[in-house]
Design a protein around this motif. Sequence first.
Motif, PDB file in Angstrom:
ATOM      1  N   ARG A 215       0.862  -1.063   0.163  1.00  0.00           N
ATOM      2  CA  ARG A 215      -0.058   0.082  -0.208  1.00  0.00           C
ATOM      3  C   ARG A 215       1.104   1.353   0.421  1.00  0.00           C
ATOM      4  O   ARG A 215       0.520   1.963  -0.592  1.00  0.00           O
ATOM      5  N   ALA A 216       2.481   1.192   1.295  1.00  0.00           N
ATOM      6  CA  ALA A 216       2.768   2.242   0.475  1.00  0.00           C
ATOM      7  C   ALA A 216       3.524   2.561  -0.576  1.00  0.00           C
ATOM      8  O   ALA A 216       3.051   3.763  -1.025  1.00  0.00           O
TER       9      ALA A 216
ATOM     10  N   ASN B 187       2.079   1.993  -3.268  1.00  0.00           N
ATOM     11  CA  ASN B 187       1.332   2.362  -4.409  1.00  0.00           C
ATOM     12  C   ASN B 187       0.296   3.119  -4.360  1.00  0.00           C
ATOM     13  O   ASN B 187      -1.338   2.301  -4.911  1.00  0.00           O
ATOM     14  N   ASP B 188       0.580   4.334  -3.758  1.00  0.00           N
ATOM     15  CA  ASP B 188      -0.329   5.227  -3.224  1.00  0.00           C
ATOM     16  C   ASP B 188      -1.570   4.434  -2.598  1.00  0.00           C
ATOM     17  O   ASP B 188      -3.153   5.269  -2.469  1.00  0.00           O
ATOM     18  N   GLY B 189      -1.852   3.488  -1.188  1.00  0.00           N
ATOM     19  CA  GLY B 189      -2.929   2.775  -0.797  1.00  0.00           C
ATOM     20  C   GLY B 189      -3.588   1.215  -1.517  1.00  0.00           C
ATOM     21  O   GLY B 189      -3.873   1.137  -0.832  1.00  0.00           O
ATOM     22  N   ASN B 190      -3.024   1.818  -2.433  1.00  0.00           N
ATOM     23  CA  ASN B 190      -3.668   0.568  -3.243  1.00  0.00           C
ATOM     24  C   ASN B 190      -2.615  -1.468  -3.131  1.00  0.00           C
ATOM     25  O   ASN B 190      -1.588  -1.031  -3.126  1.00  0.00           O
TER      26      ASN B 190
ATOM     27  N   THR C 223       3.844  -6.957  -6.724  1.00  0.00           N
ATOM     28  CA  THR C 223       5.080  -5.512  -6.569  1.00  0.00           C
ATOM     29  C   THR C 223       6.804  -6.072  -6.167  1.00  0.00           C
ATOM     30  O   THR C 223       6.663  -6.812  -4.894  1.00  0.00           O
TER      31      THR C 223
ATOM     32  N   THR D 234       5.917  -1.939  -9.421  1.00  0.00           N
ATOM     33  CA  THR D 234       4.669  -2.037  -9.944  1.00  0.00           C
ATOM     34  C   THR D 234       4.614  -2.823 -10.958  1.00  0.00           C
ATOM     35  O   THR D 234       4.437  -2.540 -12.228  1.00  0.00           O
TER      36      THR D 234
END
Length: 145
Positions: free
Chosen positions: A110-111, A113-116, A121, A130
Amino acid sequence: MMRAWILPMVFVLSGAAVATGLILKGSYGTAVVLLAAFLALAGVNSPLIFPRSIGALEAQRRSAVDGRPVVFWRPGCTYCIRLRLRMGRGSRRLYWVNIWHDPAAAEAVRAANDGNETVPTVFVDGRPHTNPDPAWVREHLPPSA
């Protein structure tokens, strides 16, 4: 742990239901072919095709020592399956971390990938990438010992 097996079990049960219906109609050959296809889909989407997962912290520690990439993945992810299959035997030289088994791994993804929770990854030298091309990942494997 059970969440990883939901999709494969859906494939097995669906295949069994379709095959049963075809057998009752007398289409034995078609039933066998479709059941085999559903079982193959279940196998590809199961955690069984991936090397044994380790924890995120352990993978990062080992990667710092030997320079191997760390792959964050989850069962059922089409792109993770593609990476695993296209890496072939080289996949054994990567550290695989299942984000559904390790909350720290999910947080690292998440860190990056903008919270995703976008997977795969791949961390190479501590930097996230990613859904990289498998050929690129292969280029970043350290030479075999």
